[in-house]
Design a protein around this motif. Structure first.
Motif, PDB file in Angstrom:
ATOM      1  N   ASP A 165       0.713  -1.054   0.084  1.00  0.00           N
ATOM      2  CA  ASP A 165       0.056  -0.034   0.025  1.00  0.00           C
ATOM      3  C   ASP A 165       0.775   1.300  -0.004  1.00  0.00           C
ATOM      4  N   SER A 166       2.205   1.189  -0.144  1.00  0.00           N
ATOM      5  CA  SER A 166       2.986   2.110  -0.211  1.00  0.00           C
ATOM      6  C   SER A 166       2.690   3.178  -1.345  1.00  0.00           C
ATOM      7  N   LEU A 167       2.683   4.340  -1.207  1.00  0.00           N
ATOM      8  CA  LEU A 167       2.305   5.391  -2.266  1.00  0.00           C
ATOM      9  C   LEU A 167       3.554   5.805  -3.227  1.00  0.00           C
ATOM     10  N   TRP A 168       4.962   4.800  -2.820  1.00  0.00           N
ATOM     11  CA  TRP A 168       5.626   5.113  -3.808  1.00  0.00           C
ATOM     12  C   TRP A 168       5.419   4.332  -5.120  1.00  0.00           C
ATOM     13  N   ASN A 176      -7.879  -8.117   2.132  1.00  0.00           N
ATOM     14  CA  ASN A 176      -6.812  -7.116   2.286  1.00  0.00           C
ATOM     15  C   ASN A 176      -5.417  -7.259   1.420  1.00  0.00           C
ATOM     16  N   MET A 177      -5.687  -7.381   0.042  1.00  0.00           N
ATOM     17  CA  MET A 177      -4.484  -7.432  -0.794  1.00  0.00           C
ATOM     18  C   MET A 177      -4.630  -6.184  -1.537  1.00  0.00           C
ATOM     19  N   SER A 178      -3.920  -4.960  -1.290  1.00  0.00           N
ATOM     20  CA  SER A 178      -3.911  -4.132  -1.603  1.00  0.00           C
ATOM     21  C   SER A 178      -3.185  -3.967  -3.116  1.00  0.00           C
ATOM     22  N   THR A 219     -10.097   2.720  -4.765  1.00  0.00           N
ATOM     23  CA  THR A 219     -10.014   3.408  -3.555  1.00  0.00           C
ATOM     24  C   THR A 219      -9.211   4.493  -3.053  1.00  0.00           C
ATOM     25  N   GLY A 220      -8.280   4.708  -4.010  1.00  0.00           N
ATOM     26  CA  GLY A 220      -7.376   5.841  -3.730  1.00  0.00           C
ATOM     27  C   GLY A 220      -6.865   6.522  -4.785  1.00  0.00           C
ATOM     28  N   ALA A 221      -5.805   6.588  -5.367  1.00  0.00           N
ATOM     29  CA  ALA A 221      -5.495   7.253  -6.704  1.00  0.00           C
ATOM     30  C   ALA A 221      -6.123   6.909  -7.707  1.00  0.00           C
ATOM     31  N   ILE A 222      -6.645   7.858  -8.715  1.00  0.00           N
ATOM     32  CA  ILE A 222      -7.048   7.417  -9.985  1.00  0.00           C
ATOM     33  C   ILE A 222      -6.406   8.437 -10.991  1.00  0.00           C
ATOM     34  N   ARG A 246      -5.751   2.902  -7.801  1.00  0.00           N
ATOM     35  CA  ARG A 246      -5.447   2.076  -6.364  1.00  0.00           C
ATOM     36  C   ARG A 246      -6.732   1.462  -6.094  1.00  0.00           C
ATOM     37  N   TYR A 247      -6.623  -0.010  -5.846  1.00  0.00           N
ATOM     38  CA  TYR A 247      -7.630  -0.596  -5.452  1.00  0.00           C
ATOM     39  C   TYR A 247      -7.240  -1.457  -4.093  1.00  0.00           C
TER      40      TYR A 247
END
Length: 456
Positions: free
Chosen positions: A155-158, A336-338, A302-305, A324-325
């Motif tokens: 789930d790292s934003l990198w 819970n597999m991001s 669920t996050g970045a698009i 991001r899903y």
């Protein structure tokens, strides 16, 4: 009279020249995927129906190509469904397999099925065809390729930062300068719905907002009102309709608008992280832009698009997208597999490169040399020469028939073969060949070593 052959609507034949251009795009995308550490996988063209059905919503299910069971498929058909002509109930009893609709759901199935063999985080890329029973129209096909890259197990934003860089690297390598990588965050869209008190209408709100560039502010307001969103709620959110400025200025405006939303502020924090990292490592030719109306894939992002648009002046829809899903594999029991992934729109990229005349002239790995065939012994001598050139990596062929010289020369011209080699009694006696440049008409008598040095 024999019926004229045809292909199904929504499918295409590709000429050698078109295949060469498509492979040019594929090869660059693959090279960049590998450079960024992604590994290739492939999944079957068809999956078990229960793997695909119910994963894309009602509309998606309708567009899945079902495969009839082998043999006498009606033998095990649901008799009551058959009698009632109820195709929805009948289908599961006569079709257990279906052509894949996209690469994402088969990838989720792959991860769950092979979870004990995979090293996480798993960086995979996949370039394969998919099929959709859509109504064919310009730019929309029933069979087309998808080019996907995903990372699961982190789930790292990198990862988001790296995908922005990957888009930039691919489009820079294609010489497609000036694309815009638009970015938004699902949490910001949730924040908008939260601050206007319309959380239960998030999808309606964002679907309308996503149309801002197509129908304008008045059109969006009208659609929101029609969906039951209160007028005072819309008034609160109106500042986002005309959000201007660079990335940092838009972020500051959002902090004010979303000051009371915990989810919205978290989304802003994630976007700031990505923007700060990219400002420290500037992109080569692409531009990163915050677009708060971007709302694709809300059923699973669920996050970045992400969405990529072609350079200014080119009228084309998006040429890439992703996001991001947090629980894609949950549909197959692995919670819970991001993950985060992006896709490249091959067909649209092809059209943009064509429109901007960006394909290299020498994009095709065409034949470089044609040996003229004067007869049996000359053909044997020519084949010895062809073998020597091929051993040096030069594409070469011998004309198969000892046809008239004019016919063989016309063949070379129509195929755009730049060199022709002739060998008669004199050349064979001297162990040489006559090399002709088809563009200039220049001719030289040379041995194979010198020919290779001249044209390699």
């Amino acid at each position: 009279m024999a019926q004229k052959p045809s292909i199904p609507k929504g499918t295409r034949d590709f000429t050698p020249q078109e295949v060469a251009k498509r492979n040019f795009i594929f090869d660059i995308i693959k090279t960049e995927f590998k450079k960024f550490g992604f590994q290739a996988i492939e999944t079957p063209s068809f999956e078990n129906s229960d793997t695909l059905m119910g994963k894309y919503g009602e509309e998606g299910d309708r567009l899945i190509f079902k495969i009839l069971n082998s043999g006498d498929f009606l033998k095990k058909a649901d008799e009551s469904a058959y009698a009632d002509k109820d195709s929805l109930k009948l289908t599961p009893s006569i079709s257990e397999k279906a052509l894949r609709y996209d690469l994402t759901v088969p990838f989720a199935r792959y991860v769950v099925q092979h979870q004990n063999e995979i090293d996480f985080p798993f960086k995979r890329y996949q370039i394969q065809p998919v099929w959709r029973a859509d109504r064919p129209q310009k730019g929309r096909f029933r069979e087309f390729f998808q080019c996907d890259a995903d990372v699961v197990g982190s789930d790292s934003l990198w990862q988001e930062v790296e995908f922005v860089q990957l888009y930039d690297s691919v489009f820079s390598a294609l010489k497609l300068d000036g694309v815009t990588i638009k970015i938004n965050n699902r949490k910001i869209l949730s924040g908008f719905a939260e601050v206007i008190g319309e959380q239960d209408k998030l999808i309606d709100f964002t679907v309308a907002l996503d149309k801002l560039d197509k129908i304008g502010e008045d059109g969006v307001v009208k659609e929101m009102l029609a969906k039951g969103i209160a007028e005072e709620a819309i008034e609160k959110i109106k500042p986002i309709f005309g959000l201007q400025g660079d990335f940092a200025e838009k972020i500051e405006a959002l902090k004010s608008i979303l000051s009371t939303s915990e989810a919205g502020l978290k989304g802003i924090e994630e976007l700031e992280f990505i923007q700060n990292a990219i400002s420290e490592m500037p992109l080569k030719t692409a531009k990163l832009d915050l677009d708060v109306t971007l709302a694709r894939g809300l059923n699973y992002y669920t996050g970045a698009i992400f969405e990529v648009s072609a350079p200014e002046g080119v009228k084309m829809g998006s040429i890439g997208g992703g996001g991001r899903y947090d629980d894609l594999t949950g549909i197959f029991g692995l919670k819970n597999m991001s993950g985060v992934g992006i896709s490249f729109g091959l067909d649209r990229i092809y059209l943009v490169l064509e429109e901007l005349n960006l394909f290299p002239e020498a994009v095709a790995d065409d034949v470089k040399v044609l040996f003229v065939n004067f007869g049996e012994k000359e053909a044997l001598y020519a084949f010895k020469g062809v073998n020597a050139l091929r051993a040096e990596g030069i594409n070469a062929e011998v004309f198969p028939d000892s046809a008239k010289m004019k016919k063989q020369m016309n063949y070379a011209n129509k195929r755009n073969i730049p060199f022709v080699i002739l060998a008669g009694d004199e050349e064979m006696a001297a162990g040489e060949y006559t090399l002709k440049n088809m563009k200039t008409g220049e001719q030289d008598r040379l041995n194979l070593k010198d020919i290779i040095a001249k044209i390699a």
